[in-house]
Design a protein around this motif. Structure first.
Motif, PDB file in Angstrom:
ATOM      1  N   ALA A 120       0.788  -1.230   0.000  1.00 33.46           N
ATOM      2  CA  ALA A 120       0.000   0.000   0.000  1.00 33.46           C
ATOM      3  C   ALA A 120       0.820   1.281   0.000  1.00 33.46           C
ATOM      4  O   ALA A 120       0.292   2.334  -0.345  1.00 33.46           O
ATOM      5  N   HIS A 275      -9.299   1.950   3.156  1.00 32.34           N
ATOM      6  CA  HIS A 275      -9.730   1.824   4.555  1.00 32.34           C
ATOM      7  C   HIS A 275     -10.806   2.835   4.952  1.00 32.34           C
ATOM      8  O   HIS A 275     -10.651   3.615   5.894  1.00 32.34           O
ATOM      9  N   ASP A 389      -6.600  -2.932   6.225  1.00 31.87           N
ATOM     10  CA  ASP A 389      -5.502  -1.981   6.136  1.00 31.87           C
ATOM     11  C   ASP A 389      -4.318  -2.559   6.925  1.00 31.87           C
ATOM     12  O   ASP A 389      -3.661  -1.852   7.677  1.00 31.87           O
ATOM     13  N   ASN A 392      -3.054  -2.023  10.239  1.00 35.19           N
ATOM     14  CA  ASN A 392      -3.601  -0.878  10.998  1.00 35.19           C
ATOM     15  C   ASN A 392      -4.873  -1.173  11.784  1.00 35.19           C
ATOM     16  O   ASN A 392      -4.991  -0.779  12.935  1.00 35.19           O
TER      17      ASN A 392
HETATM   18 ZN    ZN Z   1      -2.931   1.556   4.466  1.00 32.90          ZN
END
Ligand code: ZN
Lengths: 571, 439
Positions: A120, A275, A389, A392
């Motif tokens: 990403a 996200h 994500d 995260n």
């Molecule tokens: Zn990300």
């Protein structure tokens, strides 16, 4: 190379419109073929009573590169009692939980039936590092997106409305870093973070550069479509993670109005909002924090030129990491845990903070609900993609759990009612009232067909269409006799009965059993010669970068098993 | 015609200058001139062309002398040593490329070895502080382009990182720092009046071993408790503490570059921990970053490579063969050697003979020992086997990580002496030989 006939499985392929009917899948020379094209030496895999999908395609996950590696380095506790013992057939040890080692990353994805992951965020200056880690991540093909939303070249070109120059620079950068797409993280805000500041709305001017996030986003959409890139801009907008940010998100998404895709790769969107969960918050404090997933999806459902991934909070202890430097700084002031930060000259930044999404913390529970609600409110799962994500909102190994939650209201309700503050959570969300249970066909959209399409990679992945990479996931789930216990869904998606990558069996019964080379996919755009940009690049390296220009571009020997996608906009 | 090779990385210190220009002879075998380089870097390049280079592995004989042997014999010896040993230690790596670190890790995993790097005896205490408190840092170009205040704390770049001040921190003119040194305040904190202190705007002559207290004093001022600090802290007068704290608070962008003077004096990791806390405090109101002045040009490399491969930067105990374990103090090289737990030793890309305490070396010497190094060093002279390799950055290309974790792609400028192989190839061949032996 072995040929395979995968027989009698229930096939789910949204591209070919196959909805669980029994079909035979044939692979020869690593690619899908008509069964009639197989020779008599083809081996048979019996998939009767099982679910057969194309290999999984992850559109957004942080798996390789400098900030991921800081996450590994500075969290020894993420290994302690959390690493499985090495399996006999694995080539290498598997270490770590929320930020796994490269080897574990490859093995885990493969065990879940995935064959492709889009990294990403690649800070361009660090591209040799990203490619070194890609080399050491087995069994999954990779792309990596250079981070561009705060790049000084871009800020200056777009301030002056110079789309062609910005495009020529972007093409140079994709070539220099062997990158895939334009990643935008907190446009303008991360540059402001160079001074400890931020841009929280799309109209906050970027210090010194006199441009707003809105102008950056529009300029980058125009750049992207001018370059006819396979993927759209991949956007993490401003004001992530704050109560009430959903209005900023809708303002951001509205910037796409009037734009349509311009490329030969079959995508329909001009913004992929990553996200989205982190951007769908109501309330004006953590006390009255609430879901605005419904409001967000009312807008997104109407707009055909948007896609998004979920970023579902999985209620784990994890490690947050993003190029949104000011956000990570904000986070460490909330949880007071250790904080790493890496500002990258002329380009971007990154912050890393461990985070515990507590099962009995109301805000975390609401976040959990929002991620699922986005999927459940979406009327086109081709545009809605399962992610966490990673790492995260939680580690990617929780995808099977998310699939379970999406497919089973009972499993959602059970968890929801087990929360300490479940009444408050129900009051702040919509999840209890949603009856929708997603089908295996819809899951195939959200995990391979839709992601491949949005990435502009549907000519390589996401379907059994003839000529595509022979990537297959066979799950031990009988669509005609689905288990009454939702846990069995999670189990089946967590340990594929088989994973084939490029026609090689790499997983059997959830264990790694084979190896095959993986590829690095990048995009080479031929643009008209642009002497001004060439001069600008030379000058910036001479004056501002701390490395020389000719050492910045990735050397060929540091690019591993490349597959290049050629785009020619001069033709 | 001699040819000039540009953009060459320097295989000396962690500043990893990548603008070196090397003039090589027509046949590509000799280095004639080196430009844009410090005196020490120049020596490394010139050394490569010396006639007396070791060109074959040398095996210790019963009479104590060394005898030349083939690479095949040397690889066989090393592989057998690793297969036989219960707890071999592979240590060093400050002066090789990441490709070699990766290959060595594969060997270590197969051998069930302890894998460690020079951080164990230098910036390991920085790792401990990062584990506790994080690491708010930046790339060196950020300091160059933005910093109006720079602090060198317990570091002396004038000697240890000769071009650090001119390239990144003190003198360069950057995007927001067009005035260069005129627009920058440089503060040096060091018990000695070093050459770095000499060219700084302010020198705080902290009392040896009292850095922690001085950080504490700064933190108190930054947090608004200046009234509570005594008249003198760590040998520094309160007025001066207030003056410097004011400069720090008013900085638009600052960087603390700290060295071994901080992480190896009394307090060690706690000093670094407190330095990080000060950085965090300053970030409440403005922008500050911190960076360890890593010594060798690629001593940052093993921490990076092994973190992505195993999750730990140093002191990796792989002896269980199914998972890695790190516990500095228990699994760190010197401690293992002092307790005589090591039964075979590979010294690579460093000189343990020079840097380990004599007691540790005595224990190590009881067991088989191999040194992998382009040159003769103290370790090679006490080993059972010395395997020469090409000099990374001169004769071998590859990726190295600068002190700010930025990967720099190093070039090869001349061929190694005929027949001499790279560290990476050597480890790959040792791995292959181990597979054969275990088959
Ligand atoms: Zn990300």
């Amino acid at each position: 190379m072995a040929e395979y006939l995968i027989k009698n499985g229930h096939v789910f392929d949204p591209i070919l419109g196959i909805k669980g009917e029994v079909h035979n899948i044939a692979i020869r020379d690593g690619k899908f073929v008509e069964p009639s094209a197989l020779t008599s030496s083809a081996k048979t895999i019996d998939a009767s009573g099982k679910t057969v999908m194309a290999g999984g395609v992850d559109i957004h996950s942080h798996v390789v590169g400098p900030k991921v590696n800081v996450g590994r380095l500075f969290r020894p506790e993420d290994k302690l009692f959390k690493s499985p013992l090495r399996q006999p057939k694995n080539a290498r040890m598997e270490m770590g939980f929320s930020v796994p080692s490269t080897f574990k990353t490859g093995y885990d994805y493969s065990r879940m039936g995935y064959c492709f992951v889009n990294e990403a965020a690649m800070p361009p200056l660090h591209s040799p590092h990203v490619h070194e880690e890609i080399r050491d991540t087995p069994l999954i093909d990779n792309t990596a997106m250079p981070v561009l939303g705060n790049n000084w070249f871009m800020l200056e070109y777009l301030k002056n409305g110079e789309i062609e120059n910005n495009a020529a620079y972007t093409a140079w950068l994709l070539h220099a870093t062997k990158g895939f797409a334009i990643k935008v993280v907190n446009p303008g805000g991360t540059e402001a973070w160079g001074w400890g500041l931020n841009c929280v709305t799309i109209n906050d001017p970027v210090p010194h550069f006199n441009i707003t996030p809105a102008e950056i986003i529009k300029g980058l959409i125009e750049t992207n479509e001018y370059l006819r890139l396979p993927h759209s801009i991949h956007l993490h907008g401003n004001n992530i993670g704050n109560p009430g940010n959903y209005t900023d998100t809708i303002d951001t998404l509205k910037l796409a109005e009037g734009y349509s895709p311009n490329c030969d790769f079959g995508r329909d969107q001009v913004i992929h909002n990553t996200h989205l969960q982190f951007h769908s918050y109501g309330g004006d404090s953590w006390l009255n924090f609430e879901s605005k997933a419904k409001e967000i999806m009312e807008y997104v459902n109407r707009q055909k030129n948007l896609t998004f991934d979920l970023g579902v909070v999985t209620l784990d202890e994890t490690t947050t990491m993003t190029a949104d430097g000011p956000f990570e700084h904000h986070l460490q002031s909330l949880n007071h845990l250790k904080w790493a930060n890496v500002d990258v000259e002329l380009e971007t930044a990154a912050g890393i903070v461990p985070y515990v999404y507590g099962k009995d913390v109301k805000v975390c529970n609401i976040q959990w609900a929002i991620g699922l609600e986005l999927a459940l409110f979406c009327n086109d799962p081709m545009r809605s993609h399962i992610t966490t994500d990673h790492p995260n909102a939680g580690p990617f190994i929780r995808y099977p759990r998310i699939i379970k939650w999406l497919m089973s209201k009972a499993s959602r309700d059970e968890l929801l009612h087990s929360f300490k503050w479940s009444e408050k959570v129900i009051g702040a969300t919509n999840i209890e009232s949603i009856d929708r249970e997603m089908s295996l066909y819809e899951i195939a959209m959200m995990t391979r067909a839709g992601t491949a399409k949005a990435l502009g990679l549907s000519h390589m992945y996401g379907s059994f269409t003839e000529g595509l990479a022979g990537n297959v996931a066979i799950y031990d789930l009988d669509p005609e006799n689905m288990p009454s216990d939702p846990e069995m869904i999670e189990k089946a998606f967590g340990r594929a009965a088989y994973t084939l990558k490029d026609g090689v069996i790499v997983v059997k019964d959830g264990d790694i059993v084979g190896d095959t080379p993986k590829s690095t996919i990048w995009v080479n755009v031929k643009v008209p010669e642009n002497k001004q940009v060439a001069r600008d690049v030379s000058e910036k390296f001479l004056r501002y970068y701390s490395v020389n220009k000719d050492n910045y571009s990735l050397f060929e020997e540091h690019l591993h098993n490349p597959k290049v996608i050629e785009v020619d906009i001069t033709a | 015609m001699a040819k000039v090779i540009k953009d060459v990385g320097c295989p000396y210190c962690g500043a990893c200058c990548d603008d070196v220009e090397v003039t090589v002879s027509d046949d590509g075998k000799k280095i004639l001139e080196v430009a844009n380089v410090c005196a020490i870097g120049a020596e490394i390049f010139k050394h490569a062309s010396r006639e007396d280079r070791v060109k074959l592995p040398r095996m210790r004989q019963p009479d104590g002398t060394y005898k030349d042997v083939s690479y095949t014999e040397a690889i066989d010896f090393t592989a057998k040593m690793l297969v036989k040993a219960k707890k071999p230690l592979i240590f060093g790596f400050g002066s090789t490329n990441c490709e070699a670190m990766s290959s060595a890790a594969k060997v270590a995993e197969k051998a069930g070895a302890v894998l460690d790097n020079c951080a164990s005896i230098c910036h390991g205490s920085s790792f401990l502080a990062m584990f506790d408190n994080g690491y708010p840092s930046c790339t060196l170009g950020e300091t160059k382009n933005r910093a109006d205040v720079v602090v060198y704390w317990g570091s002396n770049p004038a000697h240890a990182h000769p071009r650090h001040m001119s390239r990144y921190a003190m003198f360069p003119r950057g995007f927001f720092t067009g005035k260069g040194v005129m627009g920058r305040k440089v503060i040096t904190v060091d018990p000695r009046f070093t050459d770095t202190a000499r060219v700084s705007d302010i020198h705080l002559q902290v009392k040896q071993g009292h850095d922690y207290e001085l950080f504490n004093a700064f933190r108190m001022v930054v947090r608004g408790f200046e009234a509570d600090i005594p008249d003198v802290v760590a040998g520094i007068k309160k007025e001066q503490i207030l003056e410097v704290a004011e400069i720090m608070k008013n900085a638009r962008f600052g960087t603390i570059f700290y060295g071994m003077g901080l992480c190896h004096s009394d307090g060690r990791n706690h000093n670094v921990d407190e330095a990080i806390s000060l950085t965090r405090d300053l970030n409440e109101t403005t922008k500050w970053t911190i960076m360890a002045m890593r010594g060798h040009y690629n001593i940052t490399g093993p921490g990076a490579v092994w973190s992505w491969q195993f999750g730990f930067p140093y002191c990796l105990d792989l002896t269980k063969k199914n998972m890695a374990h790190m516990n500095p103090g228990e699994t760190s090289s010197i401690d293992l050697a002092m307790r005589d737990e090591i039964d075979a030793f590979i010294n690579i890309g460093t000189d343990a003979g020079a840097h380990f305490p004599i007691e540790a070396v005595k224990h190590i010497k009881k067991h088989p020992m191999v040194t992998i190094d382009p040159n003769i060093c103290m370790a090679s002279e006490i080993s059972d086997l010395h395997i020469p390799v090409g000099i990374v950055g001169v004769e071998v290309a590859g990726i190295v990580y600068r002190m700010d974790n930025v990967p720099i792609q190093y070039r090869k400028v001349i061929d190694p002496p005929e027949g001499v192989i790279s560290d990476e190839e050597l480890f790959e061949r040792i791995y292959q030989r181990m597979c054969e032996l275990e088959a």
